[in-house]
Design a protein around this motif. Sequence first.
Motif, PDB file in Angstrom:
ATOM      1  N   ALA A  78      35.551  45.432  49.905  1.00  0.00           N
ATOM      2  CA  ALA A  78      36.845  45.274  49.913  1.00  0.00           C
ATOM      3  C   ALA A  78      37.591  46.357  49.291  1.00  0.00           C
ATOM      4  O   ALA A  78      38.598  47.026  49.838  1.00  0.00           O
ATOM      5  CB  ALA A  78      37.146  44.042  49.318  1.00  0.00           C
ATOM      6  N   GLY A  79      36.954  47.041  48.438  1.00  0.00           N
ATOM      7  CA  GLY A  79      37.554  48.338  47.951  1.00  0.00           C
ATOM      8  C   GLY A  79      37.385  49.481  48.658  1.00  0.00           C
ATOM      9  O   GLY A  79      38.358  50.459  48.822  1.00  0.00           O
ATOM     10  N   VAL A  80      36.454  49.422  49.412  1.00  0.00           N
ATOM     11  CA  VAL A  80      36.271  50.501  50.704  1.00  0.00           C
ATOM     12  C   VAL A  80      37.273  50.516  51.947  1.00  0.00           C
ATOM     13  O   VAL A  80      38.078  51.270  52.074  1.00  0.00           O
ATOM     14  CB  VAL A  80      34.954  50.382  51.503  1.00  0.00           C
ATOM     15  N   VAL A  81      37.576  49.168  51.895  1.00  0.00           N
ATOM     16  CA  VAL A  81      38.668  48.762  53.030  1.00  0.00           C
ATOM     17  C   VAL A  81      40.024  49.330  52.603  1.00  0.00           C
ATOM     18  O   VAL A  81      40.708  50.036  53.128  1.00  0.00           O
ATOM     19  CB  VAL A  81      38.665  47.356  53.588  1.00  0.00           C
ATOM     20  N   ALA A  82      40.205  48.898  51.218  1.00  0.00           N
ATOM     21  CA  ALA A  82      41.622  49.181  50.764  1.00  0.00           C
ATOM     22  C   ALA A  82      41.690  50.695  50.578  1.00  0.00           C
ATOM     23  O   ALA A  82      42.766  51.287  50.740  1.00  0.00           O
ATOM     24  CB  ALA A  82      41.664  48.663  49.400  1.00  0.00           C
ATOM     25  N   PRO A 114      56.113  44.621  51.176  1.00  0.00           N
ATOM     26  CA  PRO A 114      55.500  43.773  50.200  1.00  0.00           C
ATOM     27  C   PRO A 114      53.877  43.594  50.059  1.00  0.00           C
ATOM     28  O   PRO A 114      53.487  43.446  51.185  1.00  0.00           O
ATOM     29  CB  PRO A 114      56.213  42.413  50.576  1.00  0.00           C
ATOM     30  N   GLY A 115      53.295  43.560  48.928  1.00  0.00           N
ATOM     31  CA  GLY A 115      52.017  43.428  48.965  1.00  0.00           C
ATOM     32  C   GLY A 115      51.025  44.839  49.221  1.00  0.00           C
ATOM     33  O   GLY A 115      49.869  44.565  48.811  1.00  0.00           O
ATOM     34  N   VAL A 116      51.779  45.742  49.895  1.00  0.00           N
ATOM     35  CA  VAL A 116      50.910  46.964  50.125  1.00  0.00           C
ATOM     36  C   VAL A 116      50.561  47.643  48.747  1.00  0.00           C
ATOM     37  O   VAL A 116      49.278  48.043  48.654  1.00  0.00           O
ATOM     38  CB  VAL A 116      51.683  47.941  51.047  1.00  0.00           C
ATOM     39  N   ALA A 117      51.231  47.763  47.747  1.00  0.00           N
ATOM     40  CA  ALA A 117      51.006  48.587  46.796  1.00  0.00           C
ATOM     41  C   ALA A 117      49.879  47.925  45.859  1.00  0.00           C
ATOM     42  O   ALA A 117      48.843  48.470  45.432  1.00  0.00           O
ATOM     43  CB  ALA A 117      52.119  48.773  45.662  1.00  0.00           C
ATOM     44  N   PHE A 118      50.098  46.542  45.859  1.00  0.00           N
ATOM     45  CA  PHE A 118      49.306  45.799  45.164  1.00  0.00           C
ATOM     46  C   PHE A 118      47.536  45.617  45.732  1.00  0.00           C
ATOM     47  O   PHE A 118      46.928  45.722  44.927  1.00  0.00           O
ATOM     48  CB  PHE A 118      49.749  44.412  44.934  1.00  0.00           C
ATOM     49  N   ALA A 119      47.786  45.506  46.941  1.00  0.00           N
ATOM     50  CA  ALA A 119      46.271  45.339  47.823  1.00  0.00           C
ATOM     51  C   ALA A 119      45.651  46.753  47.797  1.00  0.00           C
ATOM     52  O   ALA A 119      44.524  46.715  47.494  1.00  0.00           O
ATOM     53  CB  ALA A 119      46.808  44.686  49.109  1.00  0.00           C
ATOM     54  N   LEU A 122      46.561  49.206  43.835  1.00  0.00           N
ATOM     55  CA  LEU A 122      46.327  48.638  42.585  1.00  0.00           C
ATOM     56  C   LEU A 122      44.653  48.091  42.347  1.00  0.00           C
ATOM     57  O   LEU A 122      43.761  48.654  41.797  1.00  0.00           O
ATOM     58  CB  LEU A 122      47.203  47.840  42.096  1.00  0.00           C
ATOM     59  N   VAL A 123      44.769  46.839  43.209  1.00  0.00           N
ATOM     60  CA  VAL A 123      43.430  46.098  43.218  1.00  0.00           C
ATOM     61  C   VAL A 123      42.235  46.815  43.830  1.00  0.00           C
ATOM     62  O   VAL A 123      41.163  46.556  43.506  1.00  0.00           O
ATOM     63  CB  VAL A 123      43.711  44.698  43.860  1.00  0.00           C
ATOM     64  N   GLY A 124      42.633  47.086  45.063  1.00  0.00           N
ATOM     65  CA  GLY A 124      41.713  47.633  46.043  1.00  0.00           C
ATOM     66  C   GLY A 124      40.586  48.697  45.387  1.00  0.00           C
ATOM     67  O   GLY A 124      39.371  48.740  45.288  1.00  0.00           O
ATOM     68  N   PRO A 125      41.239  49.848  44.664  1.00  0.00           N
ATOM     69  CA  PRO A 125      40.486  50.780  44.170  1.00  0.00           C
ATOM     70  C   PRO A 125      39.806  50.324  42.916  1.00  0.00           C
ATOM     71  O   PRO A 125      38.483  50.532  42.421  1.00  0.00           O
ATOM     72  CB  PRO A 125      41.440  51.916  43.468  1.00  0.00           C
ATOM     73  N   VAL A 130      34.246  48.004  40.657  1.00  0.00           N
ATOM     74  CA  VAL A 130      33.789  46.695  40.282  1.00  0.00           C
ATOM     75  C   VAL A 130      32.604  46.615  40.999  1.00  0.00           C
ATOM     76  O   VAL A 130      31.409  45.934  40.219  1.00  0.00           O
ATOM     77  CB  VAL A 130      34.794  45.793  40.177  1.00  0.00           C
ATOM     78  N   GLY A 131      32.630  46.674  42.341  1.00  0.00           N
ATOM     79  CA  GLY A 131      31.549  46.475  43.206  1.00  0.00           C
ATOM     80  C   GLY A 131      30.279  47.174  42.727  1.00  0.00           C
ATOM     81  O   GLY A 131      29.285  46.711  42.574  1.00  0.00           O
ATOM     82  N   GLN A 132      30.575  48.558  42.472  1.00  0.00           N
ATOM     83  CA  GLN A 132      29.345  49.343  41.995  1.00  0.00           C
ATOM     84  C   GLN A 132      29.007  49.148  40.534  1.00  0.00           C
ATOM     85  O   GLN A 132      27.707  49.116  40.591  1.00  0.00           O
ATOM     86  CB  GLN A 132      29.934  50.660  42.051  1.00  0.00           C
ATOM     87  N   LEU A 133      29.632  48.502  39.872  1.00  0.00           N
ATOM     88  CA  LEU A 133      29.166  48.242  38.474  1.00  0.00           C
ATOM     89  C   LEU A 133      28.282  46.653  38.560  1.00  0.00           C
ATOM     90  O   LEU A 133      27.246  46.958  37.992  1.00  0.00           O
ATOM     91  CB  LEU A 133      30.703  47.876  37.679  1.00  0.00           C
ATOM     92  N   LEU A 134      28.752  46.041  39.549  1.00  0.00           N
ATOM     93  CA  LEU A 134      27.879  44.732  39.664  1.00  0.00           C
ATOM     94  C   LEU A 134      26.492  45.024  40.286  1.00  0.00           C
ATOM     95  O   LEU A 134      25.780  44.496  39.887  1.00  0.00           O
ATOM     96  CB  LEU A 134      28.692  43.552  40.337  1.00  0.00           C
ATOM     97  N   LEU A 135      26.634  45.988  41.197  1.00  0.00           N
ATOM     98  CA  LEU A 135      25.438  46.297  41.911  1.00  0.00           C
ATOM     99  C   LEU A 135      24.560  47.031  40.957  1.00  0.00           C
ATOM    100  O   LEU A 135      23.328  47.065  41.022  1.00  0.00           O
ATOM    101  CB  LEU A 135      25.722  47.117  43.216  1.00  0.00           C
ATOM    102  N   THR A 136      24.819  48.042  40.340  1.00  0.00           N
ATOM    103  CA  THR A 136      24.038  48.933  39.350  1.00  0.00           C
ATOM    104  C   THR A 136      23.469  48.006  38.280  1.00  0.00           C
ATOM    105  O   THR A 136      22.394  48.187  37.560  1.00  0.00           O
ATOM    106  CB  THR A 136      24.709  50.203  38.666  1.00  0.00           C
ATOM    107  N   GLY A 137      24.565  47.114  37.807  1.00  0.00           N
ATOM    108  CA  GLY A 137      24.084  46.292  36.597  1.00  0.00           C
ATOM    109  C   GLY A 137      22.916  45.286  37.057  1.00  0.00           C
ATOM    110  O   GLY A 137      21.889  45.102  36.266  1.00  0.00           O
ATOM    111  N   ARG A 138      23.104  44.828  38.371  1.00  0.00           N
ATOM    112  CA  ARG A 138      21.896  44.149  38.872  1.00  0.00           C
ATOM    113  C   ARG A 138      20.668  44.651  38.809  1.00  0.00           C
ATOM    114  O   ARG A 138      19.446  44.152  38.784  1.00  0.00           O
ATOM    115  CB  ARG A 138      22.462  43.392  40.055  1.00  0.00           C
TER     116      ARG A 138
END
Length: 199
Positions: A78-82, A114-119, A122-125, A130-138
């Motif tokens: 999801a971060g990659v897409v954003a 509307p919603g562009v800046a948030f998605a 802010l959240v996307g990056p 977060v995804g990398q952190l979960l993967l490397t943590g696992r």
Amino acid sequence: MTTTAQRSLLFGPLLFGAYGVIRLLDGLDGIRGPGLAWTTGHLCFLVGLFFFAQGFAAMRKAAGSDLWSSAGCWAGGAGVVALAVQFSVDITTGLMADSHTEMAGLTRAFQSVPGVAFAFYLVGPLLFFVGQLLLTGRLAALRTLAPWAPVLVLAAALLTFAFMDLIPLGAVLLLLACSPLWRTGASLAAAVSSSRPRA
């Protein structure tokens, strides 16, 4: 581990770092974009995002596609897409504009939807890291990666968000975090093998 997966885990951070270096050079005159450096740097990271997506999928597979690694893969994806949307807009506005002021105005117009800046800003990056952190943590929990691998990913995220001029350093940290996977692929191959059900 396939050569393609190894390349993805290497080229993603390398292209991220290339973007950071070009960004620094582009800002030497005090203004970033539009121009060749702006477009080239953003294209580097845009291509790098493709490799990051491949790398996330490979890391998920290495972890056995369990709950945590799947969550990491989907969050990272999801971060990659954003980020792909954000950087595509930056490239487009850079090509459309004749000055930095005009380019910034076009970008603000997009962000005002509307919603562009948030998605996408802010959240996307955040999800990208977060995804990398979960993967490397696992993978660290499975001893496929070193215990300090997720610490390096966290440090890369914090540095990147706090000081964008340190993006090249963040890229180096990401490379070091996953170095056992892209250097030989042996660790990932062993993890994939051990995650398969036995007859």
